[in-house]
Design an enzyme around this catalytic site. Structure first.
Site, PDB file in Angstrom:
ATOM      1  N   GLU A 248      63.688  29.431  55.292  1.00  0.00           N
ATOM      2  CA  GLU A 248      64.805  29.955  54.513  1.00  0.00           C
ATOM      3  C   GLU A 248      66.008  30.138  55.431  1.00  0.00           C
ATOM      4  O   GLU A 248      65.830  30.672  56.520  1.00  0.00           O
ATOM      5  CB  GLU A 248      64.466  31.299  53.866  1.00  0.00           C
ATOM      6  CG  GLU A 248      65.603  31.776  52.957  1.00  0.00           C
ATOM      7  CD  GLU A 248      65.343  33.149  52.312  1.00  0.00           C
ATOM      8  OE1 GLU A 248      64.299  33.755  52.582  1.00  0.00           O
ATOM      9  OE2 GLU A 248      66.209  33.574  51.553  1.00  0.00           O
TER      10      GLU A 248
ATOM     11  N   GLY B 176      63.335  40.034  59.933  1.00  0.00           N
ATOM     12  CA  GLY B 176      62.242  40.999  59.863  1.00  0.00           C
ATOM     13  C   GLY B 176      60.950  40.357  59.386  1.00  0.00           C
ATOM     14  O   GLY B 176      59.892  40.536  59.982  1.00  0.00           O
TER      15      GLY B 176
ATOM     16  N   HIS C 262      58.354  44.764  50.467  1.00  0.00           N
ATOM     17  CA  HIS C 262      59.472  43.879  50.143  1.00  0.00           C
ATOM     18  C   HIS C 262      59.001  42.428  50.030  1.00  0.00           C
ATOM     19  O   HIS C 262      59.261  41.760  49.024  1.00  0.00           O
ATOM     20  CB  HIS C 262      60.550  44.017  51.216  1.00  0.00           C
ATOM     21  CG  HIS C 262      61.744  43.138  51.007  1.00  0.00           C
ATOM     22  ND1 HIS C 262      62.892  43.584  50.396  1.00  0.00           N
ATOM     23  CD2 HIS C 262      61.960  41.840  51.313  1.00  0.00           C
ATOM     24  CE1 HIS C 262      63.763  42.592  50.344  1.00  0.00           C
ATOM     25  NE2 HIS C 262      63.223  41.510  50.894  1.00  0.00           N
ATOM     26  N   GLU C 263      58.312  41.949  51.040  1.00  0.00           N
ATOM     27  CA  GLU C 263      57.879  40.543  51.017  1.00  0.00           C
ATOM     28  C   GLU C 263      56.844  40.315  49.921  1.00  0.00           C
ATOM     29  O   GLU C 263      56.847  39.280  49.261  1.00  0.00           O
ATOM     30  CB  GLU C 263      57.342  40.102  52.386  1.00  0.00           C
ATOM     31  CG  GLU C 263      58.278  40.345  53.575  1.00  0.00           C
ATOM     32  CD  GLU C 263      59.710  39.862  53.378  1.00  0.00           C
ATOM     33  OE1 GLU C 263      59.948  38.959  52.557  1.00  0.00           O
ATOM     34  OE2 GLU C 263      60.622  40.417  54.036  1.00  0.00           O
TER      35      GLU C 263
ATOM     36  N   HIS D  25      58.550  39.941  46.570  1.00  0.00           N
ATOM     37  CA  HIS D  25      59.207  38.649  46.377  1.00  0.00           C
ATOM     38  C   HIS D  25      58.318  37.661  45.635  1.00  0.00           C
ATOM     39  O   HIS D  25      58.814  36.686  45.083  1.00  0.00           O
ATOM     40  CB  HIS D  25      59.579  38.025  47.729  1.00  0.00           C
ATOM     41  CG  HIS D  25      60.955  38.378  48.220  1.00  0.00           C
ATOM     42  ND1 HIS D  25      62.071  38.362  47.409  1.00  0.00           N
ATOM     43  CD2 HIS D  25      61.403  38.719  49.461  1.00  0.00           C
ATOM     44  CE1 HIS D  25      63.133  38.689  48.134  1.00  0.00           C
ATOM     45  NE2 HIS D  25      62.757  38.916  49.379  1.00  0.00           N
TER      46      HIS D  25
ATOM     47  N   GLU E 202      67.267  39.057  46.581  1.00  0.00           N
ATOM     48  CA  GLU E 202      67.276  40.075  47.641  1.00  0.00           C
ATOM     49  C   GLU E 202      67.715  41.456  47.143  1.00  0.00           C
ATOM     50  O   GLU E 202      67.091  42.458  47.448  1.00  0.00           O
ATOM     51  CB  GLU E 202      68.121  39.622  48.836  1.00  0.00           C
ATOM     52  CG  GLU E 202      67.569  38.394  49.571  1.00  0.00           C
ATOM     53  CD  GLU E 202      66.151  38.569  50.121  1.00  0.00           C
ATOM     54  OE1 GLU E 202      65.643  39.717  50.168  1.00  0.00           O
ATOM     55  OE2 GLU E 202      65.538  37.554  50.504  1.00  0.00           O
TER      56      GLU E 202
ATOM     57  N   GLU F 143      58.890  35.761  53.026  1.00  0.00           N
ATOM     58  CA  GLU F 143      57.971  35.812  51.886  1.00  0.00           C
ATOM     59  C   GLU F 143      57.307  34.495  51.509  1.00  0.00           C
ATOM     60  O   GLU F 143      56.904  34.332  50.354  1.00  0.00           O
ATOM     61  CB  GLU F 143      58.755  36.342  50.676  1.00  0.00           C
ATOM     62  CG  GLU F 143      59.823  35.383  50.094  1.00  0.00           C
ATOM     63  CD  GLU F 143      61.236  35.586  50.600  1.00  0.00           C
ATOM     64  OE1 GLU F 143      61.392  36.108  51.724  1.00  0.00           O
ATOM     65  OE2 GLU F 143      62.187  35.221  49.900  1.00  0.00           O
ATOM     66  N   ASN F 144      57.156  33.539  52.428  1.00  0.00           N
ATOM     67  CA  ASN F 144      56.509  32.255  52.101  1.00  0.00           C
ATOM     68  C   ASN F 144      55.314  32.456  51.179  1.00  0.00           C
ATOM     69  O   ASN F 144      54.494  33.326  51.391  1.00  0.00           O
ATOM     70  CB  ASN F 144      56.025  31.570  53.381  1.00  0.00           C
ATOM     71  CG  ASN F 144      57.031  31.628  54.494  1.00  0.00           C
ATOM     72  OD1 ASN F 144      58.133  31.154  54.339  1.00  0.00           O
ATOM     73  ND2 ASN F 144      56.668  32.265  55.590  1.00  0.00           N
TER      74      ASN F 144
HETATM   75  N1  BES Z   1      63.865  36.291  52.697  1.00  0.00           N
HETATM   76  C1  BES Z   1      64.110  37.243  53.694  1.00  0.00           C
HETATM   77  C2  BES Z   1      63.944  36.726  55.077  1.00  0.00           C
HETATM   78  C3  BES Z   1      65.013  35.777  55.577  1.00  0.00           C
HETATM   79  C4  BES Z   1      66.319  36.077  55.513  1.00  0.00           C
HETATM   80  C5  BES Z   1      64.691  34.619  56.161  1.00  0.00           C
HETATM   81  C6  BES Z   1      67.267  35.222  56.004  1.00  0.00           C
HETATM   82  C7  BES Z   1      65.642  33.753  56.632  1.00  0.00           C
HETATM   83  C8  BES Z   1      66.945  34.045  56.562  1.00  0.00           C
HETATM   84  C9  BES Z   1      63.160  38.438  53.563  1.00  0.00           C
HETATM   85  O1  BES Z   1      62.667  38.657  52.310  1.00  0.00           O
HETATM   86  C10 BES Z   1      63.964  39.643  53.912  1.00  0.00           C
HETATM   87  O2  BES Z   1      64.834  39.991  53.189  1.00  0.00           O
HETATM   88  N2  BES Z   1      63.661  40.255  55.045  1.00  0.00           N
HETATM   89  C11 BES Z   1      64.391  41.365  55.572  1.00  0.00           C
HETATM   90  C12 BES Z   1      63.613  42.633  55.508  1.00  0.00           C
HETATM   91  C13 BES Z   1      63.726  43.315  54.193  1.00  0.00           C
HETATM   92  C14 BES Z   1      62.869  44.534  54.136  1.00  0.00           C
HETATM   93  C15 BES Z   1      65.132  43.682  53.819  1.00  0.00           C
HETATM   94  C16 BES Z   1      64.690  41.033  56.995  1.00  0.00           C
HETATM   95  O3  BES Z   1      64.085  40.078  57.513  1.00  0.00           O
HETATM   96  O4  BES Z   1      65.515  41.688  57.598  1.00  0.00           O
HETATM   97 ZN    ZN Z   2      63.943  39.641  50.994  1.00  0.00          ZN
END
Ligand code: BES
Ligand code: ZN
Length: 854
Positions: A122, A262, A298-299, A302, A321, A265-266
């Protein structure tokens, strides 16, 4: 910079092709990986002749169309597109290509984290794996075979269910995975490594058994307990609150050390930054434990809001998101303290999103254009996006909101949709007209609400005026529609009126009759809308004592403290009434975590946002004066509170124990301002005797900020004890980089040579360089050394990992609010960055916006 181009939402076009299914084979080797990609493709638009597949840095080996090898005249590969000429209506395409995961430092696509092969696709990483229509509205069924050396990579994972093991040939083995749910390529994942695993299971509400696995580096298995517990809690919660069940036989999570974000969510194979998986009391703080619970949730959430229903294009990012952040916030509120959760979320929103919204990079939660999509995983899209969903939740009420999410899932399951589709479901199921609400998706900046009150002839009247900031391009924006929760209290604190006002015009007057006396207003209760409230005169101390809304209680304490700090900045005195009200908070009998928040003074960021031209020195000095004043007046009381709750041997992470640690550490920090020998001795004892990382880092931090003499032995001890645990070493670097003592820049520069530090690992860069860039005192030093150090780092890291570099650029967003001298020095550095040869489009986009040269 001629090749840098913006992408616009208005240019969205429906796909011309569909990919029915994909069959991938990964042959993983130590120097390279061979990818074989077989796709069944058909035209949606018969009038097109060619197909252009997204491809970045791929080495093509061979191409086959309907089992015929393609001659080089039939295709070309340029400008990140592999174009195949004159394709039939329906065909199979087989592409073999070579990639080099071992050299991939961007950590996008297939790369190596230590010895583990893993992916991050992503938003647009898949095009670095194999040629593909890499856009979220292309959804396909994936079958994946992973082949690698048995001894080095015993664990081979991909999305979906395991359907076959290939164990026959020599030292190599393979596993085939099949994911029945059509998905966009950004949700594709692969992992290969020698991993430890913790195993559990969950039975869904309809009785399906799900196998749960958390994989980590060997030896870390015992640190996965909390993550596993959180996963099961999340699965139960989504069934109960949203009626959402898991839909595969297996749910895998893998923790890796090198990860840009962080977690991800694959489908059926989440990949996590180990920071959000591994924890025990000796190495993780209470905040870390809470973070793990929230990110695991969170994941997991998703799976429905993001995977089953995904985004049509990346401008719709907040669709998944914003909604999923709202869901994880609600989950954390339900499982822990609702009041504390709300305040923490608002704090985070104000410290990051409000700052962004007032900066040259401000954008609507649904942006209209971007240069690099990676730059739009912002706190606006996430946290403000979650506030927007929260307002919808408030406007609809719980029952209608649940009906509306049910309709959303039912209508759009298996599709790639837009925020308009989401709003349609919200409105359709509830009957609430949300047309005026849409502006929240398309405008930027934080609205300010001016409040005027009057009381005459037994009528209390409230006049609310919206002040709407202009967009970044200077254009005018319109007033919003939002819910505003208020109450009116009499002088005994009895609520006379409690209402959710619906605000929709620039100016509105609300009248309340039948009130025999004037009332006290409690406004934006629960922070019902993401706005700034400006009131002429407020009964802060009354609200601190009598308001039954925890958020307003907290808010009043904050606002009163802000007023006092600003008085000190203007050379005025501190009100005795404030000091008394603070004394009341020390005595008040409330949840201890909440009490710790009530006693906290406003952050530097909060104070800075209120200044036209920022003067950090003035802010720091005034805040310190207030802290010292309160700590010296109430020293005995604070110490008593500290002693009452300091339980160095308690390592439990239940709410009560966490609350005790929160309050006593707040007390220690307040007292730490005093520079008092007795307090410093207590702090050293806490560092030495306490069994939790929560207590240890607080003591370490206080001592580091006191003197070199006190800091040196703690720094040495901490290092010796934890140098082999990189997650703990992140804390070490962060405390030292945030230090307010003299010489921080030089120490940070030296720490880069520490054997534990590694510029290729994002967590370490964030802890040392990222934290330093937010150490206002050192970063904004008048001599400009902080700026030039960070500019050097941006230029250097940009070549390694553009996403990490553009994150660091964020430190310069404050440019316009700096004084002349700092601005001058900053400008030179910004110009130096932007004129760097082959600067990434990620960093270019941020710096160009700051300099307004785009
Ligand atoms: N889908 C995102 C991860 C992501 C974001 C991958 C941008 C690649 C580029 C994931 O669901 C996400 O939002 N992760 C957050 C943590 C969340 C608790 C807000 C993160 O990685 O900071
Ligand atoms: Zn997310």
């Amino acid at each position: 910079m001629s090749e840098i181009q913006a992408i616009y939402l208005k240019d969205y076009k429906k796909p011309e092709y569909e990919i029915k299914d994909v069959n991938l084979i990964f042959d993983l080797h130590e120097e390279y990986a061979l990818v074989t990609n077989r796709m069944s493709i058909s035209k949606i638009d018969e009038s097109v002749a060619n197909i252009s597949l997204d491809s970045i840095d791929l080495e093509l080996v061979e191409l086959w169309l309907n089992n015929l090898k393609l001659k080089e005249t039939r295709y070309h590969y340029k400008n990140e597109k592999l174009t195949i000429l004159n394709v039939p209506t329906a065909f199979s395409l087989k592409i073999v290509n070579k990639i080099y995961p071992q050299n991939n430092t961007e950590l996008e696509g297939l790369y190596k984290s230590g010895t583990i092969f893993c992916t991050q696709n992503e938003p647009e990483g898949f095009r670095r794996v194999t040629p593909y229509l890499d856009r979220p509205d292309i959804m396909s069924v994936f079958t994946t075979t992973v082949i690698a050396e048995k001894s080095k990579y015993p664990v081979l994972l991909s999305n979906g269910n395991k359907i076959q093991c290939h164990d026959s040939f020599d030292e190599r083995h393979g596993v085939t995975w099949f994911d029945p749910h059509p998905k966009p390529a950004y949700l594709f994942a692969l992992v290969a490594g020698d991993l430890g695993v913790v195993n559990d299971e969950f039975t869904t509400m309809s009785g399906e058994r799900v196998e749960l696995n958390i994989y980590c580096d060997l030896g870390n298995e015992s640190k996965c307990t909390h993550a596993m517990k959180s996963l099961k809690e999340s699965m139960t919660w989504d069934e109960e609150k949203y009626g959402r069940e898991y839909d595969l036989e297996i749910y895998n999570i893998v923790a890796v050390d090198s990860f840009n974000m962080g977690a991800m969510e694959n489908k059926g194979l989440n990949i996590f930054n180990s920071h959000y998986v591994l924890a025990d009391e000796d190495t993780a703080t209470d905040t870390n434990f809470m973070g793990i619970q929230a990110v695991i949730a969170h994941e997991y959430f998703h799976n429905w809001t993001g995977n089953r229903i995904t985004c049509r294009d990346w401008f719709q990012l907040t669709l998944k998101e914003g909604l999923t952040v709202f869901r994880d916030q609600s989950f954390s509120a339900d499982l822990n303290s609702k009041d504390v959760q709300r305040i923490d979320d608002v704090k985070a929103l104000r410290e990051r999103q409000f700052v962004e919204d007032a900066s040259p990079t401000a954008h609507p939660i649904q942006p209209e254009s971007y240069i690099s999509m990676n730059n739009f995983y912002t706190s606006t899209v996430y946290e403000k996006g979650a506030e927007v969903i929260r307002m919808i939740n408030t406007l609809l009420g719980e029952e209608n909101y649940r009906k509306a999410t049910d309709l959303y899932f039912k209508t759009f399951d298996g599709q790639a949709v837009t925020t308009d589709d989401f709003l349609w479901a919200m409105s359709k199921a509830s009957g609430v007209d949300l047309s005026a609400f849409e502006l929240w998706y398309h405008q930027s900046g934080t609205p300010k609400i001016h409040v005027k009150e009057s009381y005459e002839n037994k009528i209390y009247s409230l006049t609310l005026t919206q002040e709407i900031p202009n967009a970044v391009d200077g254009s005018k924006q319109k007033p919003y529609f939002f819910p505003l929760k208020i109450s009116l209290m009499n002088s005994c604190g009895t609520i006379k009126v409690e209402k959710t006002l619906l605000i929709s015009k620039e100016e509105e007057i609300f009248e309340f009759t039948g009130l025999s006396k004037n009332c006290i207003l409690s406004i934006n209760r629960d922070f019902s809308a993401p706005i700034i409230v400006e009131q002429e005169k407020t009964e802060y101390s009354f609200l601190m004592k009598h308001d039954d809304n925890s958020f307003v209680k907290y808010e009043s304490a904050q606002s009163y403290a802000v007023e006092m700090i600003e008085s000190l900045m203007h050379g005025e005195e501190i009100d005795q009434e404030y000091v008394d009200a603070f004394g009341y908070l020390l005595e008040v009998d409330v949840d201890l975590s909440f009490k710790a928040l009530l006693l906290e003074l406003p952050s530097i960021s909060t104070l800075m946002q209120r200044q036209e031209i920022v003067d950090f020195e003035l802010i720091y000095k005034a805040k310190e004066t207030l802290q010292k004043h309160l700590a010296s007046i109430y020293k005995e009381k604070i110490l008593e509170l500290y002693r009452k709750y300091h339980k160095p041997l308690n390592v439990s992470i239940d709410a009560k124990s966490m609350g005790q640690r929160a309050i006593k550490n707040r007390c220690l920090r307040m007292l730490g301002a005093l520079d008092d020998a007795e307090i410093l001795r207590i702090t050293q004892e806490q560092y030495r005797d306490s069994l939790t990382m929560t207590d240890r880092v607080v003591a370490f931090d206080i001592l580091e900020n006191t003197s070199e003499e006190l800091s040196t032995p703690v720094v040495a001890d901490f290092y010796k004890r934890y140098k082999n645990d990189t997650l703990v070493m992140n804390k070490y670097f962060a405390i030292l980089a945030a230090s307010q003592r003299e010489g921080t820049l030089e120490r940070v520069q030296a720490l880069q040579n520490d054997e534990v530090y590694n510029e290729k690992v994002p967590n370490l860069v964030r802890s040392l360089i990222g934290v330093f860039a937010r150490n206002y005192k050192s970063f904004h030093a008048k001599n400009g050394k902080g700026y030039s150090f960070i500019a050097d780092k941006i230029i250097e890291i940009d070549q390694i990992n553009a996403q990490m570099a553009s994150g660091l650029c964020g430190a310069f967003k404050i440019y316009e609010k700096m004084n002349k001298i700092n601005k001058g020095v900053m400008k030179r550095e910004l110009e130096r960055i932007i004129s760097t040869q082959s600067l990434s489009k990620n960093s270019y986009e941020i710096i160009a916006k700051i300099l307004k040269t785009h």
